[in-house]
Design an enzyme around this catalytic site. Structure first.
Site, PDB file in Angstrom:
ATOM      1  N   TYR A   1       0.825  -1.391  -0.162  1.00  0.00           N
ATOM      2  CA  TYR A   1      -0.066  -0.010   0.200  1.00  0.00           C
ATOM      3  C   TYR A   1       0.961   1.421  -0.031  1.00  0.00           C
ATOM      4  CZ  TYR A   1      -3.552   3.520   1.900  1.00  0.00           C
ATOM      5  OH  TYR A   1      -4.121   4.479   2.115  1.00  0.00           O
TER       6      TYR A   1
ATOM      7  N   GLN B   1       3.817 -11.301  -0.749  1.00  0.00           N
ATOM      8  CA  GLN B   1       3.293 -12.027   0.119  1.00  0.00           C
ATOM      9  C   GLN B   1       1.831 -11.240   0.305  1.00  0.00           C
ATOM     10  OE1 GLN B   1       4.153 -13.138   4.170  1.00  0.00           O
ATOM     11  NE2 GLN B   1       6.480 -13.232   3.177  1.00  0.00           N
TER      12      GLN B   1
ATOM     13  N   GLY C   1       1.833  -7.897  -1.199  1.00  0.00           N
ATOM     14  CA  GLY C   1       1.530  -6.748  -2.031  1.00  0.00           C
ATOM     15  C   GLY C   1       0.922  -7.343  -3.586  1.00  0.00           C
TER      16      GLY C   1
ATOM     17  N   PHE D   1       9.838  -1.069   3.036  1.00  0.00           N
ATOM     18  CA  PHE D   1       8.423  -1.140   3.536  1.00  0.00           C
ATOM     19  C   PHE D   1       8.160  -2.653   3.608  1.00  0.00           C
ATOM     20  CE2 PHE D   1       8.338   2.781   0.561  1.00  0.00           C
ATOM     21  CZ  PHE D   1       7.509   3.523   1.271  1.00  0.00           C
TER      22      PHE D   1
ATOM     23  N   TYR E   1       3.755  -6.303  16.772  1.00  0.00           N
ATOM     24  CA  TYR E   1       4.311  -5.477  15.623  1.00  0.00           C
ATOM     25  C   TYR E   1       5.053  -4.306  16.355  1.00  0.00           C
ATOM     26  CZ  TYR E   1       3.352  -1.916  12.098  1.00  0.00           C
ATOM     27  OH  TYR E   1       3.669  -0.999  11.190  1.00  0.00           O
TER      28      TYR E   1
ATOM     29  N   ASN F   1      -2.094   7.060  11.257  1.00  0.00           N
ATOM     30  CA  ASN F   1      -3.001   6.125  10.249  1.00  0.00           C
ATOM     31  C   ASN F   1      -2.987   6.449   8.882  1.00  0.00           C
ATOM     32  OD1 ASN F   1      -3.816   5.749  13.090  1.00  0.00           O
ATOM     33  ND2 ASN F   1      -5.232   4.368  12.320  1.00  0.00           N
TER      34      ASN F   1
ATOM     35  N   LEU G   1      -9.852   0.623   9.635  1.00  0.00           N
ATOM     36  CA  LEU G   1     -11.406   1.364   9.779  1.00  0.00           C
ATOM     37  C   LEU G   1     -11.834   2.051   8.394  1.00  0.00           C
ATOM     38  CD1 LEU G   1     -13.659   2.073  11.754  1.00  0.00           C
ATOM     39  CD2 LEU G   1     -12.207   4.227  12.126  1.00  0.00           C
TER      40      LEU G   1
ATOM     41  N   ASP H   1      -5.526  -1.768  21.629  1.00  0.00           N
ATOM     42  CA  ASP H   1      -5.710  -0.141  20.970  1.00  0.00           C
ATOM     43  C   ASP H   1      -5.401   0.720  22.132  1.00  0.00           C
ATOM     44  OD1 ASP H   1      -6.211  -0.747  18.447  1.00  0.00           O
ATOM     45  OD2 ASP H   1      -8.574  -0.901  18.518  1.00  0.00           O
TER      46      ASP H   1
END
Ligand code: UDP
Length: 329
Positions: free
Chosen positions: A11, A34, A36, A73, A141, A170, A190, A285
């Site tokens: 992305y 994988q 992308g 990335f 992560y 985000n 989201l 979160d």
């Protein structure tokens, strides 16, 4: 000389490749596809299908191409998955970066800009968050991304590597051409999930938690357009090429929106009622993540251009309504 974009089929990577090519740069993309998509790779970029953990494949690339700097990335990036499969994150993110850096050192490539994340902070001490604030990730992560930052720092001391870590908030939105946009399988973010409702792919959006200590009880995030993120990578690489010091920068708009505000904004943009349903909190979160990007503005000269949530969601909607199945449509 060329810029090597690892994960350039993903992305944020694919959007960065588009901006680099628009700016007249020579670009090499490597991606293992994988997560992308080959179709997301700009036709003018030279493409290598490889996994960054494959040292021999990296050696071939570095021998064939004259690489000036790397934008990295290529990593796994789902918070939930990192909690259920942490070793995958250690393998793809840390082991992958270790192999990459060893190849860079061996081939004398000494500049790297890479994706870090707001998840390195964990539950913030205060908002807006500054780069020097405490880093205490609440998920694996974020932990692996913070460890990648530390790895760069040690390799810099030992081998003279020059690096910039960009801590994204985000990422959202899509390229102005409509050619590329956000596509994850499975989708967990989201804005794309909300837009699946007006696209007829989902009946309602689940709101993960209504009892956070925020004005409307839902989580607040700082939404930043992917093309603005892409520009920051180019500025960061040029900063290193000019001799800039190793550094870490936040990238956000500096404004927070709650989950409810994002849903309301998507209703305005799409003209759809978008039903919502309250659900339990999602593990890991934090209540509020808002960036101070002052440092990126002052040091890199970065200025996010798309700072209206409405315009960001409109750009995402433009992509999703014309590509309801991502790159498979
Ligand atoms: N969220 C939500 N419903 C969803 C997906 C996400 O309420 O179906 C919330 C999530 O809990 C978080 C915010 O939306 O507070 C942004 O989540 P996202 O996964 O897009 O990004 P993150 O902040 O995790 O990087």
């Amino acid at each position: 000389m060329a810029i090597l974009v690892l994960g350039g089929a993903g992305y944020i990577g694919s959007h960065t490749v588009y901006e680099l090519i628009d700016a007249g740069r020579d670009v090499v993309v490597a991606d293992d596809l994988q997560t992308g998509f080959r179709a997301a790779v700009h036709p003018k970029a030279r493409f290598y299908l490889l996994d960054i953990r494959d040292r021999a494949a990296l050696d071939v690339l570095f021998e064939k191409e004259d690489i000036e700097g790397v934008i990295h990335f290529a990593a796994s990036s789902q918070v939930g998955e990192s909690m259920s499969d942490p070793l995958k994150y250690y393998d793809n993110n840390l082991h992958g970066t270790m192999v990459l850096l060893s190849a860079m050192v061996a081939h004398g490539v000494d500049k790297i800009v890479f994706s870090s994340t707001a998840a390195t902070y964990g539950e913030p001490e205060r908002v807006p968050i500054l780069e020097g604030d405490r880093t205490d990730p609440t998920n694996c992560y974020g932990e692996t991304k913070l460890a990648m930052e530390h790895m760069m720092s040690w390799v810099s001391k030992a081998h003279g590597l020059h690096y910039v870590a960009l801590r994204y908030f985000n990422a959202c939105g899509a390229h102005r051409s409509g050619a590329i946009g956000e596509a994850h399988a499975p989708e967990t973010h989201l804005i794309p999930l909300i837009l699946q409702v007006p696209n007829g792919q989902r009946e309602k959006i689940m709101v993960f938690g209504g009892d956070y200590p925020t004005p409307d009880g839902t989580c607040i995030r700082d939404y930043i357009h992917v093309s603005d993120l892409a520009q920051a990578h180019i500025l960061a690489l040029d900063y290193l090429i000019r001799g800039g010091q190793n550094d870490v920068f936040n990238l956000g708009n500096g404004v927070g929106f709650s989950v409810r505000e994002v849903i309301d904004c998507a209703r305005n943009v799409t003209g759809h009622s978008i039903p919502e349903e309250m659900a339990p909190r999602r593990a890991g979160d934090p209540a509020q993540l808002i960036a101070s990007s002052r440092k990126a503005m002052d040091v890199l000269g970065w200025k996010p251009e798309q700072n209206s949530l409405e315009a960001i969601i409109a750009s995402a909607w433009n992509w999703h309504k014309s590509h309801p199945h991502g790159y498979e449509a």
